[in-house]
Scaffold this active site. Sequence first.
Site, PDB file in Angstrom:
ATOM      1  N   ASP A   1      -5.120  -8.433  -3.199  1.00 18.56           N
ATOM      2  CA  ASP A   1      -5.387  -8.180  -1.786  1.00 18.56           C
ATOM      3  C   ASP A   1      -6.646  -8.875  -1.294  1.00 18.56           C
ATOM      4  O   ASP A   1      -6.643 -10.072  -1.042  1.00 18.56           O
ATOM      5  CB  ASP A   1      -5.448  -6.667  -1.567  1.00 18.56           C
ATOM      6  CG  ASP A   1      -5.376  -6.267  -0.101  1.00 18.56           C
ATOM      7  OD1 ASP A   1      -5.413  -7.149   0.763  1.00 18.56           O
ATOM      8  OD2 ASP A   1      -5.277  -5.065   0.187  1.00 18.56           O
TER       9      ASP A   1
ATOM     10  N   HIS B   1       0.828  -1.206   0.000  1.00 20.95           N
ATOM     11  CA  HIS B   1       0.000   0.000   0.000  1.00 20.95           C
ATOM     12  C   HIS B   1       0.867   1.262   0.000  1.00 20.95           C
ATOM     13  O   HIS B   1       0.929   1.953  -1.006  1.00 20.95           O
ATOM     14  CB  HIS B   1      -1.007   0.033   1.148  1.00 20.95           C
ATOM     15  CG  HIS B   1      -1.918  -1.149   1.193  1.00 20.95           C
ATOM     16  ND1 HIS B   1      -2.709  -1.518   0.126  1.00 20.95           N
ATOM     17  CD2 HIS B   1      -2.162  -2.062   2.182  1.00 20.95           C
ATOM     18  CE1 HIS B   1      -3.403  -2.596   0.441  1.00 20.95           C
ATOM     19  NE2 HIS B   1      -3.078  -2.969   1.666  1.00 20.95           N
TER      20      HIS B   1
END
Length: 432
Positions: free
Chosen positions: A307, A256
């Site tokens: 994810d 991220h």
Amino acid sequence: MRPPAARSLPQPPRRLRDNARMQTSTPARHDTRGWRLPGVANLHSHAFQRAMAGLAERQTDPADSFWTWRETMYAIAGRFTPELLQAVAAQLYVEMLEAGYTTVCEFHYLHHAPGGGPYAPATAMSEALIAAAATAGIRLTLLPVLYMAGGFDGRPLSERQRRFGHAVEPFLRLLDALRAREGAMLRVGCALHSLRAVPPDAMRTVLAALPDDARIHLHIAEQTAEVEDCIAARGARPVQWLLDNADVDPRWTLVHATHLDDAEVRGIARSGATVALCPTTEANLGDGLFPMDRYLAAGGRWGIGSDSHVSVSPVEELRWLEYGQRLFQQRRNVAASVAMPSVGATLLGGVHASAADSTGFDEADTIVLDADHPLLAGATTADVADRWVFAGNRPLVRDVEVAGMRVVEGGRHRDRDAIASRYREAMRVLLA
């Protein structure tokens, strides 16, 4: 490897600096089967969350956020057994292969039985993921996660987090047991869940115990609340604290890294680490937008991951990585440059350039796009990457070859039906 200490940031090896500048070329060639391209590495996966895709889209709070989404995630995580995890992961990995992913980095923290007691053997949940990957025929970089605390203040894990938790010594024993399983299709690295979940002393102990070539992945700077809490607890922003307190180098993948200041952008780029971007999940959770243009300008390395698996498509991850920047900056073709005007080639080149350092696999696998599909009519080597990424939502992957084996042919995985049947039964149990 010595324990990390505060230090000035080194320049990454020249090979990696050159790759960062050259991540704009994607080899594509046409043959009798279609357009052949390198397979894509999925740098961040939580396989069990495939079972909750679409189940967290009802408002539970007027201020719904990542933190309220997490309640739904905890509820589904609490129902898994090794058998259910294997069934769900195998379905996910089939979907990845059919979409063009040929390697997956599994960020695995669902270690223990409900209540936190260990399975016998302690590797049971990890073995379920290894078996699922072998069944599907995808390369797996397994990243067992160290998860120790419920926040920067060191609070104990909550009841629902106990399935995730380890002390340092049992965690290192888990890594040792799993590394003995490594082979042509399996690599075992290490994941630190986040700075909020791993105290500094524990982080240093684990890093000092890892092999020199171990891949290290870490969630970082995903949420503004995480940044604010880190500043309050450690006197620095998360990425800056990490760069000052660990030997961050090309073995590291920062997941991220959404909320960065300019110094952190430059620091990650200089370190040679890779940022794993997950645009569909980051959008789904309302995380924010990664500063892609500044990071590319600094020569930073990056890849993509699915994810939480609200989407299992490298095309959608890449498309929304670019589209998010366009919406924010109100201009087009943000990832392109004078040297490489093709956005698609730039994006695919970026994921291919970082793959080996994030996954530990040097081997090249292949996907074949269907040259007969109407969306690729008249395609050339100059535009086939742009056509694949931006021309529509119809699946264009025809064949996929991993380690010399054709696991997808004509758009269908070789064992799609049997694996889907086991998945449907697992979902009936999980949602009962």
